[in-house]
Design a protein around this motif. Sequence first.
Motif, PDB file in Angstrom:
ATOM      1  N   ILE A 196       0.870  -1.175   0.000  1.00 31.19           N
ATOM      2  CA  ILE A 196       0.000   0.000   0.000  1.00 31.19           C
ATOM      3  C   ILE A 196       0.910   1.229   0.000  1.00 31.19           C
ATOM      4  CG2 ILE A 196      -1.702   1.338   1.292  1.00 31.19           C
ATOM      5  CD1 ILE A 196      -2.828  -1.245   2.351  1.00 31.19           C
ATOM      6  N   ASP A 197       0.693   2.090  -0.973  1.00 32.26           N
ATOM      7  CA  ASP A 197       1.563   3.264  -1.148  1.00 32.26           C
ATOM      8  C   ASP A 197       3.029   2.852  -1.315  1.00 32.26           C
ATOM      9  OD1 ASP A 197      -0.518   4.976  -1.063  1.00 32.26           O
ATOM     10  OD2 ASP A 197      -0.200   5.651   1.001  1.00 32.26           O
ATOM     11  N   GLY A 198       3.257   1.726  -1.966  1.00 33.65           N
ATOM     12  CA  GLY A 198       4.610   1.274  -2.212  1.00 33.65           C
ATOM     13  C   GLY A 198       5.305   0.663  -1.019  1.00 33.65           C
ATOM     14  N   GLN A 199       4.574   0.469   0.115  1.00 35.00           N
ATOM     15  CA  GLN A 199       5.167  -0.119   1.312  1.00 35.00           C
ATOM     16  C   GLN A 199       4.433  -1.402   1.679  1.00 35.00           C
ATOM     17  OE1 GLN A 199       6.958   3.656   3.820  1.00 35.00           O
ATOM     18  NE2 GLN A 199       5.157   2.597   4.551  1.00 35.00           N
ATOM     19  N   MET A 200       5.191  -2.390   2.107  1.00 30.33           N
ATOM     20  CA  MET A 200       4.586  -3.654   2.496  1.00 30.33           C
ATOM     21  C   MET A 200       4.040  -3.574   3.922  1.00 30.33           C
ATOM     22  SD  MET A 200       6.333  -7.460   2.770  1.00 30.33           S
ATOM     23  CE  MET A 200       6.544  -7.654   0.996  1.00 30.33           C
ATOM     24  N   ILE A 201       2.791  -4.014   4.096  1.00 32.56           N
ATOM     25  CA  ILE A 201       2.197  -4.115   5.426  1.00 32.56           C
ATOM     26  C   ILE A 201       1.834  -5.574   5.679  1.00 32.56           C
ATOM     27  CG2 ILE A 201       1.275  -1.762   5.365  1.00 32.56           C
ATOM     28  CD1 ILE A 201      -1.518  -3.122   4.952  1.00 32.56           C
ATOM     29  N   CYS A 202       1.738  -5.944   6.958  1.00 35.05           N
ATOM     30  CA  CYS A 202       1.337  -7.301   7.353  1.00 35.05           C
ATOM     31  C   CYS A 202       0.030  -7.175   8.117  1.00 35.05           C
ATOM     32  CB  CYS A 202       2.419  -7.932   8.229  1.00 35.05           C
ATOM     33  SG  CYS A 202       2.000  -9.564   8.881  1.00 35.05           S
ATOM     34  N   TYR A 203      -1.038  -7.727   7.549  1.00 30.56           N
ATOM     35  CA  TYR A 203      -2.353  -7.602   8.180  1.00 30.56           C
ATOM     36  C   TYR A 203      -2.388  -8.333   9.522  1.00 30.56           C
ATOM     37  CZ  TYR A 203      -4.586  -5.479   4.107  1.00 30.56           C
ATOM     38  OH  TYR A 203      -4.945  -4.620   3.101  1.00 30.56           O
ATOM     39  N   ASP A 204      -2.931  -7.649  10.524  1.00 28.27           N
ATOM     40  CA  ASP A 204      -3.112  -8.232  11.841  1.00 28.27           C
ATOM     41  C   ASP A 204      -4.144  -9.365  11.785  1.00 28.27           C
ATOM     42  OD1 ASP A 204      -3.505  -8.768  14.507  1.00 28.27           O
ATOM     43  OD2 ASP A 204      -4.696  -6.979  14.883  1.00 28.27           O
ATOM     44  N   MET A 205      -5.250  -9.134  11.070  1.00 26.54           N
ATOM     45  CA  MET A 205      -6.300 -10.140  10.941  1.00 26.54           C
ATOM     46  C   MET A 205      -6.334 -10.680   9.514  1.00 26.54           C
ATOM     47  SD  MET A 205      -9.347  -8.395  13.149  1.00 26.54           S
ATOM     48  CE  MET A 205      -9.135  -8.028  14.888  1.00 26.54           C
ATOM     49  N   THR A 206      -6.846  -9.874   8.596  1.00 23.68           N
ATOM     50  CA  THR A 206      -6.873 -10.247   7.188  1.00 23.68           C
ATOM     51  C   THR A 206      -7.176  -9.011   6.360  1.00 23.68           C
ATOM     52  OG1 THR A 206      -7.763 -11.861   5.618  1.00 23.68           O
ATOM     53  CG2 THR A 206      -9.337 -10.789   7.075  1.00 23.68           C
ATOM     54  N   GLY A 207      -7.060  -9.147   5.047  1.00 22.10           N
ATOM     55  CA  GLY A 207      -7.396  -8.052   4.154  1.00 22.10           C
ATOM     56  C   GLY A 207      -8.900  -7.860   4.058  1.00 22.10           C
ATOM     57  N   PRO A 208      -9.353  -6.715   3.557  1.00 26.11           N
ATOM     58  CA  PRO A 208     -10.794  -6.425   3.492  1.00 26.11           C
ATOM     59  C   PRO A 208     -11.567  -7.407   2.630  1.00 26.11           C
ATOM     60  CG  PRO A 208      -9.519  -4.777   2.286  1.00 26.11           C
ATOM     61  CD  PRO A 208      -8.540  -5.596   3.053  1.00 26.11           C
ATOM     62  N   GLU A 209     -10.929  -8.018   1.635  1.00 23.58           N
ATOM     63  CA  GLU A 209     -11.650  -8.934   0.747  1.00 23.58           C
ATOM     64  C   GLU A 209     -12.056 -10.227   1.438  1.00 23.58           C
ATOM     65  OE1 GLU A 209      -7.232  -9.747   0.207  1.00 23.58           O
ATOM     66  OE2 GLU A 209      -8.551  -8.025   0.541  1.00 23.58           O
ATOM     67  N   ASN A 210     -11.370 -10.566   2.552  1.00 24.59           N
ATOM     68  CA  ASN A 210     -11.671 -11.816   3.257  1.00 24.59           C
ATOM     69  C   ASN A 210     -12.288 -11.584   4.632  1.00 24.59           C
ATOM     70  OD1 ASN A 210     -10.510 -13.505   1.230  1.00 24.59           O
ATOM     71  ND2 ASN A 210      -8.469 -13.003   2.012  1.00 24.59           N
ATOM     72  N   PHE A 211     -12.741 -10.355   4.896  1.00 23.35           N
ATOM     73  CA  PHE A 211     -13.156 -10.044   6.266  1.00 23.35           C
ATOM     74  C   PHE A 211     -14.398 -10.821   6.691  1.00 23.35           C
ATOM     75  CE2 PHE A 211     -15.465  -7.664   9.498  1.00 23.35           C
ATOM     76  CZ  PHE A 211     -14.492  -7.608  10.485  1.00 23.35           C
ATOM     77  N   ASP A 212     -15.373 -11.006   5.828  1.00 21.75           N
ATOM     78  CA  ASP A 212     -16.582 -11.736   6.203  1.00 21.75           C
ATOM     79  C   ASP A 212     -16.260 -13.156   6.646  1.00 21.75           C
ATOM     80  OD1 ASP A 212     -18.051  -9.531   5.667  1.00 21.75           O
ATOM     81  OD2 ASP A 212     -18.925 -10.255   3.786  1.00 21.75           O
TER      82      ASP A 212
END
Length: 359
Positions: A196-212
């Motif tokens: 995101i914005d050229g920087q790597m992040i590590c999701y604490d839970m999951t990305g928005p596409e898999n939230f349900d």
Amino acid sequence: MMPCRPFWFFFPGGAQAGATVLPEGASQEMEMLDTNASREQTVCKFSEDYKQIYLSLTYSIILMLGMPLNGMVLWLSWRQTKRWSCATIYLVNLMVADLLYVLTLPFLITTYSLGDRWPFGELLCRLVRFLFYTNLYGSILLLTCISVHRFLGVCHPLRSLPYRTRRHALLGTATTWALVVLQLLPTLFFSHTEYIDGQMICYDMTGPENFDQFFAYGVVLTLSGFVFPSLVILVCYSLMVRSLIKPGEALMKTGNVTRAKSIRTILLVCGLFTLCFVPFHITRSFYLMLRFLPSQDCQLLIVVSLAYKIWRPLVSMSSCLNPILYFLLVGNNRVRLFQELRQNKGKRPMGGQIWVLTR
């Protein structure tokens, strides 16, 4: 230091839609993963700059305390000449779970110091998140085993003798690890990295596409990994307290030593749950629920998100408190610890020679 990014909460309209949490600057394509373009959205934005100092500091303290304490317990257990008792088997496994988690803390300290930037790659992202939950739910299940073991010793000291053996303790710990790994395998899928914005992040839970899907999994995990073991512990301790306060024959059966250990077990485990596990699961459940439901209360979501992220590192304090449980419940470990420390201090240079105290 790079400042932590503000977060956006998107509340799509419609009963089936859930709130999406995205870092500022995420692309429009990513923003629409959980929503429909025709729906109205309410944007909730707030800053998480506090994480850069608070999380880095708390994880550093836990690392500095947890590493030597758990390492010392494992070292003492390894040097123990007697066969391990059932309590020792359970508690050593607890220390192993703590140590595995504590070893991941340098990665979290680094990433929060860098403002949520994850420089360690996809594999370590999944592994660190997996080990956090392994420590959490492994600790809860092992504490449940300890509570059941102590309950049987207090309330059914004679009838339970065939079940309070080293073989059953080893079987119990093996079953615990198997259940924890099976429960937490989905976290290896849900947690991942993303640019995101050229920087790597590590999701604490999951990305928005898999939230349900993650929300459904989180509910099942909370019930099976926390609620059910907590009920077992509560029932065990209620029956233990009722037995311990009975005068006469019941007290004579347990004996003063067993009674003292049982009281310490009740106080310490209840303290652990009250401080570490209960607030974390309450705030996490509210946080997930508010993100899932089509709520429009931005202020409430901000408060719950703050509470959850404040309590999240405090759940790791169990890594520092579990060794105390070991020293208070297993034999004369405190005396042996001081003997070992005195022996090590006896190794000192004097007049060009090294004098060593021997046993």
